[in-house]
Scaffold this motif. Structure first.
Motif, PDB file in Angstrom:
ATOM      1  N   ALA A 150     -14.257 -48.337 -27.756  1.00  0.00           N
ATOM      2  CA  ALA A 150     -13.934 -46.987 -27.165  1.00  0.00           C
ATOM      3  C   ALA A 150     -15.326 -46.509 -27.096  1.00  0.00           C
ATOM      4  O   ALA A 150     -16.466 -46.839 -27.794  1.00  0.00           O
TER       5      ALA A 150
ATOM      6  N   ILE B  15      -9.707 -52.712 -30.254  1.00  0.00           N
ATOM      7  CA  ILE B  15      -9.949 -51.369 -29.232  1.00  0.00           C
ATOM      8  C   ILE B  15     -11.288 -51.118 -29.129  1.00  0.00           C
ATOM      9  O   ILE B  15     -11.981 -50.718 -30.440  1.00  0.00           O
TER      10      ILE B  15
ATOM     11  N   PRO C 247      -9.087 -51.152 -22.114  1.00  0.00           N
ATOM     12  CA  PRO C 247      -7.833 -50.818 -22.194  1.00  0.00           C
ATOM     13  C   PRO C 247      -6.744 -52.137 -22.027  1.00  0.00           C
ATOM     14  O   PRO C 247      -7.256 -52.935 -21.526  1.00  0.00           O
TER      15      PRO C 247
ATOM     16  N   GLU D 104      -4.366 -47.067 -21.652  1.00  0.00           N
ATOM     17  CA  GLU D 104      -4.743 -45.649 -20.929  1.00  0.00           C
ATOM     18  C   GLU D 104      -3.843 -44.566 -21.095  1.00  0.00           C
ATOM     19  O   GLU D 104      -4.305 -43.342 -21.228  1.00  0.00           O
TER      20      GLU D 104
ATOM     21  N   GLY E  25      -4.217 -48.505 -27.633  1.00  0.00           N
ATOM     22  CA  GLY E  25      -5.295 -49.120 -26.840  1.00  0.00           C
ATOM     23  C   GLY E  25      -4.937 -49.153 -25.435  1.00  0.00           C
ATOM     24  O   GLY E  25      -5.705 -49.675 -24.646  1.00  0.00           O
TER      25      GLY E  25
ATOM     26  N   LYS F  80      -4.091 -42.604 -24.501  1.00  0.00           N
ATOM     27  CA  LYS F  80      -5.377 -42.396 -24.770  1.00  0.00           C
ATOM     28  C   LYS F  80      -5.472 -41.308 -25.949  1.00  0.00           C
ATOM     29  O   LYS F  80      -5.927 -41.170 -26.886  1.00  0.00           O
TER      30      LYS F  80
ATOM     31  N   LEU G 240     -11.831 -45.446 -22.997  1.00  0.00           N
ATOM     32  CA  LEU G 240     -11.552 -46.663 -23.231  1.00  0.00           C
ATOM     33  C   LEU G 240     -12.461 -47.853 -22.763  1.00  0.00           C
ATOM     34  O   LEU G 240     -12.439 -47.709 -21.235  1.00  0.00           O
TER      35      LEU G 240
END
Length: 274
Positions: free
Chosen positions: A68, A66, A50, A20, A18, A23, A47
């Motif tokens: 997204a 997480i 993040p 950046e 999770g 990703k 995300l």
């Protein structure tokens, strides 16, 4: 390779999947899940929450899920659960509905609502079958037509995996065996099957050598264990209350043992002394 942190710890899971800079790890994992569900793979993911250093295990309220979003605006929530908090089906629907309804500002039209996908990765079993990956949609009972595609719920139960299940091809199973992480001997094979896993494994090894990350991990493990013990304690207490009531009603010991799962000797101790 020794003394690796457990990737099933939600704090570690979020740091690997999770953040950046990782990703692409999340995208590769999600695509394997969606391909197994017969869906089109994603090319990009955004995300929404993040990992940052604010996600500290010191904060008892931290939930290391997480969140997204796809390019089309569909929402995905991934949650790792190490211990059983019970009522998982209701819990997952409750969080799914909050995510779904939370999209709509007052006065806006319903057609703006986008699909919400919930992925639960569980270190225990909740569903009464042998499948390690179950996917639920909203379909008509008799002819299977979909009412709406907006709800999709995945349960991935790591407890249903064993070391004999090492595949010889790519797929979600490789990712789940990595997360289960009982035996790192199979990692070379998993990596060959799923090139994206190499970065996840490297991230875990790097974290495992970081003293501060290890300290935060231990803190989170303790919190998760304490929480699990409290839930188990409350569950046992409820069983004892049920047993007491059944005794008062005159039910025999073996029937009470069957109904509550408590040993007969423990139930005997609950009998009032005359």
């Amino acid at each position: 390779m020794n003394d690796l942190l457990d990737p099933k710890n939600d704090f570690v899971f979020k740091r690997i999947f999770g953040s950046e800079e990782n990703k692409d790890i999340l995208l590769a994992f999600l695509n394997r899940a969606f391909m197994e569900a017969g869906e089109t793979p994603l090319t990009e993911i955004i995300l929404m929450n993040p990992f940052t250093d604010k996600d500290s295990p010191r904060d008892k309220q931290s939930i290391f899920d997480i969140q997204a979003k796809t390019i089309e605006g569909n929402l995905i929530n991934v949650e790792m659960q190490l211990f059983n908090k019970y009522d998982n089906e209701k819990r997952t629907l409750y969080y799914w509905s909050k995510q779904y309804s939370g999209q709509l500002e007052e006065g806006k039209t319903y057609k703006l609502l986008k699909k919400c996908v919930t992925i639960n990765i569980l270190n225990f079993s909740v569903l009464p079958n042998n499948r390690y990956h179950n996917v639920f949609h909203l379909r008509e009972d008799h002819c299977g037509i979909t009412l709406t595609d907006d709800i999709e719920i995945h349960f991935m139960e790591l407890s249903k995996l064993n070391e004999q299940m090492i595949p010889n091809e790519g797929g979600l199973l490789n990712w789940l065996l990595f997360l289960k992480s009982e035996n790192t001997d199979s990692w070379e094979v998993l990596k060959l099957n799923e090139p994206g896993l190499e970065k996840a494994m490297t991230a875990l090894e790097y974290l495992s050598q970081d003293a501060e990350a290890r300290r935060l991990y231990e803190m989170r493990q303790k919190h998760l264990h304490d929480e699990a013990s409290m839930i188990e304690g409350a569950k046992e207490e409820t069983k004892l209350e049920v047993a007491k009531n059944l005794l008062r009603m005159g039910m025999d010991l073996s029937s009470i043992a069957k109904a509550t799962g408590l040993p007969e000797d423990d139930i005997k101790k609950l009998k009032p002394m005359h």
